[in-house]
Design an enzyme around this catalytic site. Structure first.
Site, PDB file in Angstrom:
ATOM      1  N   ASP A   1      -3.320   1.671   7.068  1.00 38.20           N
ATOM      2  CA  ASP A   1      -2.443   1.288   5.971  1.00 38.20           C
ATOM      3  C   ASP A   1      -2.165  -0.214   5.955  1.00 38.20           C
ATOM      4  OD1 ASP A   1      -2.304   3.960   5.240  1.00 38.20           O
ATOM      5  OD2 ASP A   1      -0.531   4.338   6.478  1.00 38.20           O
TER       6      ASP A   1
ATOM      7  N   GLU B   1      -1.534  -1.410  -5.963  1.00 41.49           N
ATOM      8  CA  GLU B   1      -2.716  -0.715  -6.457  1.00 41.49           C
ATOM      9  C   GLU B   1      -2.411  -0.016  -7.775  1.00 41.49           C
ATOM     10  OE1 GLU B   1      -5.699   0.983  -3.264  1.00 41.49           O
ATOM     11  OE2 GLU B   1      -3.651   1.542  -2.731  1.00 41.49           O
TER      12      GLU B   1
ATOM     13  N   ASP C   1       0.856  -1.184   0.000  1.00 38.47           N
ATOM     14  CA  ASP C   1       0.000   0.000   0.000  1.00 38.47           C
ATOM     15  C   ASP C   1       0.892   1.234   0.000  1.00 38.47           C
ATOM     16  OD1 ASP C   1      -2.625   1.429   0.396  1.00 38.47           O
ATOM     17  OD2 ASP C   1      -1.611   2.056   2.242  1.00 38.47           O
TER      18      ASP C   1
END
Length: 311
Positions: free
Chosen positions: A259, A178, A93
């Site tokens: 997170d 991502e 992340d």
């Protein structure tokens, strides 16, 4: 008869990087010494790394950056040694305070290289702005000073990203990230400078090409996947999750670090894609399309061994 006008893009002397390319007939490389055409002595070079064993350079490119430094880049065939396969997988992340948070719970602090040198950069830019356009030598020296500050920031950032991405690729067979739209995120004036300093695009690029080299797998999860709002323990989706909320507790009683929870959800979504196809929310730009993209492993490309001459 109709006349066709063709637009041509010419290189700018002010904006283009100064460079020259030599083919095999324009240089000689023997015993680790490089001699260019019309130069009597070999160049005094500080090599970043030796050429691969048995490799012979086919092209040499000499270039100068904005900081006035000269570089030599040599193109040759190289097939990196493949590290042993590992069973580990990790979700990544990306963030600002922590550059990346891993699904293992580890947080890697963002060095913020640009912020550390911001005062030095501002001082150099003010000095440059005081030099008139026609103030030849003085303006050139001021511009070179600004270029050196930028080069210092870029070098330190690139070095940190190389070490981080190499470690992630060596330790994990599968890396899930991502699919961030950094270009759109930079429109946020409050965060644009910090996002640029984090250099998420370069981080992803390094992960992808190193995974290609070493036979690893990179899976990207759709940008609209609600990784931060989803409980990684029970799967409950929260209605909203403002950016200022860094820790929260789900109704099931699980306490989450925002997170770390997002990284675990990203990993789970990526593994679901790898195991049984797509199970993540599709992208808005391509309705009905796949929400995650699995990167194929391709043969390693030809690589360049870079070097920096002394002086």
């Amino acid at each position: 008869m109709a006349t066709t006008h063709v637009k041509r893009a010419f290189k700018s002397r002010k904006k283009s990087r100064r460079s020259a390319e030599y083919t095999t007939s324009g240089f000689r490389f023997r015993d680790g010494r490089l001699t260019l055409a019309k130069i009597d002595q070999p160049l005094d070079i500080v090599w970043s790394r030796p050429l691969p064993a048995g490799a012979s350079p086919s092209t040499v490119t000499v270039s100068q950056d904005a900081a006035g430094r000269w570089f030599v880049s040599m193109l040759c065939e190289d097939r990196p040694a493949m590290p042993g396969a590992v069973n580990a997988a990790v979700g990544v992340d990306a963030g600002i305070t922590s550059l990346v948070t891993l699904s293992s719970g580890e947080k890697i602090t963002n060095p913020r290289h640009e912020r550390k040198d911001r005062e030095r950069l501002a001082r150099a830019q003010r000095d440059l702005s005081r030099k008139a356009e026609g103030d030849g030598a003085n303006r050139a020296r001021a511009r070179l000073k600004v270029g050196r500050v930028y080069a210092r920031i870029a070098d330190r950032r690139r070095d940190f990203l190389h070490k981080l991405t190499t470690r992630l690729v060596r330790e994990n067979q599968t890396i899930v990230i991502e699919d961030l739209t950094v270009r759109n995120m930079l429109r946020n004036r409050r965060l644009s400078r910090a996002i640029s300093d984090a250099s998420w695009t370069e981080l992803r690029s390094m992960l992808e090409y190193k995974a290609d080299w070493y036979g690893r797998e990179v899976i990207t999860v759709d940008r609209w996947f609600p990784s931060s709002k989803l409980c990684s323990a029970c799967g409950t989706l929260q209605s909203r999750m403002p950016l200022n909320v860094r820790e929260w507790t789900c109704a099931c009683g699980t306490a989450h670090d925002r997170d770390v929870n997002a990284a675990r959800n990203i990993l789970a979504a990526g593994l679901a894609v790898a195991a049984c196809g797509d199970g993540v929310r599709p992208q808005r730009s391509t309705p009905g399309g796949q929400s995650s993209m699995k990167q194929e492993v391709v043969p390693p490309p030809r690589t360049r061994a870079a070097a920096q001459p002394r002086g």
